[in-house]
Design an enzyme around this catalytic site. Structure first.
Site, short mmCIF file in Angstrom:
data_model
loop_
_atom_site.label_atom_id
_atom_site.label_comp_id
_atom_site.label_asym_id
_atom_site.label_seq_id
_atom_site.Cartn_x
_atom_site.Cartn_y
_atom_site.Cartn_z
CB SER A 40 15.82 -2.34 42.86
OG SER A 40 16.79 -2.65 41.86
CG ASP A 53 -2.09 1.02 1.04
OD1 ASP A 53 -2.36 1.43 -0.11
OD2 ASP A 53 -2.69 1.40 2.06
CD GLU A 62 25.32 -3.95 13.45
OE1 GLU A 62 25.18 -5.06 14.01
OE2 GLU A 62 25.71 -3.85 12.27
CD GLU A 120 27.26 -0.19 0.24
OE1 GLU A 120 26.34 0.02 -0.56
OE2 GLU A 120 27.07 -0.59 1.41
#
Length: 495
Positions: free
Chosen positions: A444, A174, A415, A378
């Protein structure tokens, strides 16, 4: 806007989610850190953690409001669904869970991020990033038609998200300008793809047969209920046509009229507007609106089109390639698995939105093939611009080893954000305190092995010893838990 637009939603699907092998963890070294681990299903009252603000929109099954996190004070979009509105219709219920599963797994700069998922007695709540720039549709209307460089800036981001989805087995079904949000109303804005309620997982052995989509953008093979992921490419072709002309290729007074034109696949690129459009852009549109999906290019092939590869950058983002980003990647290190986990948590859940936006631009520019992850090649291409080939090879090998936390052989978006962010910003006093408080689920004042397991170990099989060992690496006073001082000192050692 939030994680949904104001346009009407129709249709339902079966539950989406890749079936993954349950991981067996025997040592802390076996732990893999992934953003999806931090998207926790909480059976709790969302008002304990969020203050609700104004409503952004509403639909048949719920609404979207701005929510402010009480600890971090970050604004987010909260999509609330009434259980009663979907409980009696299994398809509609599965449609909702499909969106949860896809957004939980997605890790891409152009796909809206899911932070949390709440469930109380009456409602489900999806907490996503707040995208304030409105729909791409509104920007097109106000601009009438865009210059080719600006259109290419938006379209490359859309294709990158679609390519990422297809690479990971997801078909959106969609795609339309109403489901594409901008982080700001500006020609250099970042696009976010939303509304994965009609998405599904690709099964290469079967064709898809359920009819979903919106009349202007639906592919002809979807009308025949025999299609695959190439239906998204058709929708992208329609979007590009609109970006460049301000009008849809297939139009009519009624949905029936529009769909009749879609089935014929006849459209025009004539007139003064199209006379100003380059032949490369027209050729790309023609290839994407090919009636035969077998001859239609993939999203990856569209990213390699002449039009996109030769189009100059309209946003002047060359400045993002500063030495700082490369140096941050070079200097990234984490000696302990818990350090990795905390930095990943801060990068995906707590970081300043403006800094993330800048780093996302750098990521997209480095990701030359648009698959939503950075390969060794890359990175090499960039580092060879600043150092010799042998040194670049050695540097990239080390970066891949340090930064590829989930061990998939690539540097994923989160990352990259974690490793390329300024260390003093990522590990600010505020971020560390907020991270500690969010890990400390029972308030706690200390983080137990059980609390760490609840975050990092929900999708693995492991012994209690693994989590005690993880705590023991940081626990200086030997009480079996991590206090704020120990937590902070562990992270500040990274400086």
């Amino acid at each position: 806007m939030g994680c949904v637009s104001n346009s009407a939603r129709k249709g339902a699907i079966v539950k989406v989610g890749k079936v993954e092998e349950v991981k067996v963890v025997t040592t802390t070294d076996d732990l893999q850190i992934q953003p999806r681990q931090f998207v926790i299903h909480k059976e709790a009252d969302i008002l304990k953690d969020y203050t609700m603000g104004p409503k952004l929109g509403s639909g048949a099954f719920g609404s979207v409001r701005i929510g402010t996190h009480k600890i971090t004070m970050q604004q987010r979009a909260i999509k609330t669904i009434k259980k009663s509105s979907i409980s009696e219709d299994q398809f509609v219920k599965d449609k909702f869970f499909a969106e949860v599963e896809v957004l939980k797994t997605a890790d891409h700069p152009n796909i809206v991020r899911l932070y949390e998922f709440y469930e109380d007695q009456l409602h489900f709540h999806l907490v996503t990033e707040l995208v304030k720039g409105g729909e791409l549709f509104d920007y097109i209307v106000s601009s009438k038609n865009l210059s080719e460089p600006v259109a290419a800036h938006f379209f490359k981001q859309i294709l990158s998200a679609v390519n990422y989805c297809h690479t990971n087995g997801i078909v959106h079904r969609d795609l339309k300008p109403e489901n594409l949000l901008l982080d700001r109303q500006d020609s250099s804005a970042t696009v976010k793809v939303i509304d994965f309620g009609t998405s599904t997982i690709i099964d290469q052995s079967k064709r898809l047969t359920h009819r979903y989509g919106t009349s202007y953008y639906i592919a002809p093979e979807v009308l025949k209920k025999n299609y695959d992921e190439k239906c998204d490419v058709w929708s992208c072709g329609v979007i590009l046509y609109i970006l460049l002309s301000g009008k849809p290729p297939f139009y009519g007074e009624t949905d029936a009229d529009i769909l009749a034109r879609v089935e014929k696949g006849v459209y025009q690129m004539k007139g003064a507007t199209w006379d100003r459009v380059s032949s490369n852009a027209k050729n790309l549109i023609k290839s994407m609106l090919n009636m035969d999906p077998r001859s239609r290019p993939t999203a990856a092939q569209c990213l390699e089109s002449t039009w996109l590869t030769l189009m100059p950058d309209a946003t002047n983002q060359d400045s993002i390639f500063t030495q700082d980003v490369l140096e941050n990647l070079t200097n990234f290190r984490a000696e302990k698995k818990l350090q990795h986990a905390v930095m990943s948590f801060i990068a995906t859940q707590l970081m300043n939105k403006n800094e993330v936006s800048q780093l996302a631009q750098a990521f997209r520019a480095l990701d030359t093939n648009g698959d939503g992850k950075l390969s060794k090649d890359e990175l090499l291409a960039q580092y060879k611009n600043t150092m010799g080939a042998n040194q670049a090879e050695e540097e990239v090998q080390r970066i891949m080893k340090e930064v590829d936390v989930d061990g998939n052989g690539f540097i994923d978006y989160s990352e990259f954000i974690m490793a390329s962010a300024k260390r003093e910003s990522l590990l600010s006093k505020q971020n560390l305190e907020n991270a500690f408080r969010l890990f400390d689920n029972d308030n706690s004042g200390k983080i137990s092995a059980k609390e760490i397991r609840n975050i990092l170990g929900r999708e693995v099989i492991s012994s209690d010893e693994v989590w005690r060992d993880l705590v023991g690496q940081v626990d200086q006073n030997g009480d079996g838990e991590i206090d704020l001082r120990e937590f902070t000192e562990m992270m500040l050692k990274l400086f």
